[in-house]
Design an enzyme around this catalytic site. Sequence first.
Site, PDB file in Angstrom:
ATOM      1  N   ASP A   8     -71.726 -13.021  95.419  1.00  0.00           N
ATOM      2  CA  ASP A   8     -72.854 -12.339  95.554  1.00  0.00           C
ATOM      3  C   ASP A   8     -72.806 -11.058  96.227  1.00  0.00           C
ATOM      4  O   ASP A   8     -72.621 -11.009  97.496  1.00  0.00           O
ATOM      5  CB  ASP A   8     -73.925 -13.139  96.259  1.00  0.00           C
ATOM      6  CG  ASP A   8     -75.188 -12.531  96.441  1.00  0.00           C
ATOM      7  OD1 ASP A   8     -75.766 -12.042  95.709  1.00  0.00           O
ATOM      8  OD2 ASP A   8     -75.641 -12.558  97.624  1.00  0.00           O
ATOM      9  N   GLU A  67     -72.608 -11.763  90.456  1.00  0.00           N
ATOM     10  CA  GLU A  67     -74.129 -11.396  89.937  1.00  0.00           C
ATOM     11  C   GLU A  67     -73.997  -9.827  89.374  1.00  0.00           C
ATOM     12  O   GLU A  67     -73.546  -8.928  89.863  1.00  0.00           O
ATOM     13  CB  GLU A  67     -74.797 -11.424  91.028  1.00  0.00           C
ATOM     14  CG  GLU A  67     -76.314 -11.136  90.969  1.00  0.00           C
ATOM     15  CD  GLU A  67     -77.288 -11.330  91.802  1.00  0.00           C
ATOM     16  OE1 GLU A  67     -78.393 -10.895  91.952  1.00  0.00           O
ATOM     17  OE2 GLU A  67     -76.954 -12.187  92.856  1.00  0.00           O
ATOM     18  N   ASP A 139     -76.685 -15.768 101.598  1.00  0.00           N
ATOM     19  CA  ASP A 139     -75.715 -15.336 100.904  1.00  0.00           C
ATOM     20  C   ASP A 139     -74.584 -16.128 100.212  1.00  0.00           C
ATOM     21  O   ASP A 139     -74.263 -15.951  99.052  1.00  0.00           O
ATOM     22  CB  ASP A 139     -75.112 -13.872 101.419  1.00  0.00           C
ATOM     23  CG  ASP A 139     -75.995 -12.838 101.836  1.00  0.00           C
ATOM     24  OD1 ASP A 139     -76.609 -12.349 101.001  1.00  0.00           O
ATOM     25  OD2 ASP A 139     -76.271 -12.684 103.104  1.00  0.00           O
TER      26      ASP A 139
END
Length: 173
Positions: A8, A67, A139
């Site tokens: 991420d 992502e 996260d």
Amino acid sequence: MSIILGVDPGSRITGYGVIQCQGRHQLYLGSGCIRTSSEDLPSRLKQIFDGISEIIRQYQPEQLAIERVFMAKNADSALKLGQARGAAIVAATVAGLPVAEYSATQIKSAIVGTGRAQKSQVQHMIQHLLQLPAKPQADAADALSVALCHYHTCQSLVSLGGKASIRTYGRYK
């Protein structure tokens, strides 16, 4: 058996999560955050590159899932996010890993069942799916959800006989 590193990306905090997949079982191997300390962007990008490179050395993943950048209201933030993402992708390609990318909506849908899920819902589902004793940091939970999304997508493609595809870079072993 496959080890997947989920990322991420962020220019200040980059989450990572590592899972091992065997058949229908996913095993949590580790997760955390790379917190950059420098104020200048080039130094932060180097810290992200070095951090992801070290995680790759430590866990020896076979694939990296990350992502995809989304365009928010602040273009400057989106550009910095894209650069952080680039640092992680370069670390993976230097190590010879194939890279797959997913949108936030795809990831949330795969984990929670809705693309509009809240961070707390993602954390809860990651704790449940990986049987963790506590909710992971936000996260890190997001990174684990990227890894799980990749695994589930690959399993679905196998079931479909490869009739659909995911956006990837590099080769799958």
